[in-house]
Design a protein around this motif. Structure first.
Motif: not given
Length: 145
Positions: A40-53
């Motif tokens: 699980v990541t949070f990257d505020p530079r992305q339009a959708e900052p949360y991701a789960i892989a």
């Protein structure tokens, strides 16, 4: 000492299945489970900052219209989306969004999660996830430096 040496090799050969948090390079929560690896990541530079892989062990994730995660435990919850993407020949499945409150609640307060797509599933042990999830939340809420 010689009797302990074979046991030491067995202990070292067992993969870690705990939950781990890292704030760098982006807020990241990882778990290397028996049936799937979770990141699980949070990257505020992305339009959708949360991701789960979720990278499934063994067979790849099949094609399917709806991906769901059921969180079992005292605060049971099922969430789903049709906005998932498969990669790496189907081994990895990723979902991104602007918020992950339900995902983080499920990871932090659940006992076990079951990820499902079509006829495939992966069980994820949530033992020990609460503290790393709390650290992930604090990282995601902190201003970017």
């Amino acid at each position: 000492m010689m009797r302990a040496l074979p046991f030491l090799f067995l202990v070292v050969a067992v993969p870690a299945h705990g939950w781990e948090f890292s704030p760098q390079p982006v807020c990241t929560l990882r778990h290397d489970g028996a049936e799937a690896a979770v990141e699980v990541t949070f990257d505020p530079r992305q339009a959708e900052p949360y991701a789960i892989a979720l990278t499934r062990r063994g067979a790849p994730w099949p094609d399917g219209p709806v991906f769901t995660m059921t969180f079992e435990g005292p605060r049971a919850l099922t969430i789903g989306t049709d906005r998932h993407r498969r990669a790496e020949g189907g081994a990895a499945l990723t979902v991104t969004d602007r918020g992950f409150g339900n995902v983080l609640d499920g990871l932090e307060f659940g006992d076990r999660a079951v990820a499902r797509l079509a006829n495939a599933s992966a069980r994820i042990d949530l033992t020990g996830a609460a503290e790393p999830v709390a650290a992930f939340r604090a990282c995601a809420a902190a201003p970017m430096s």
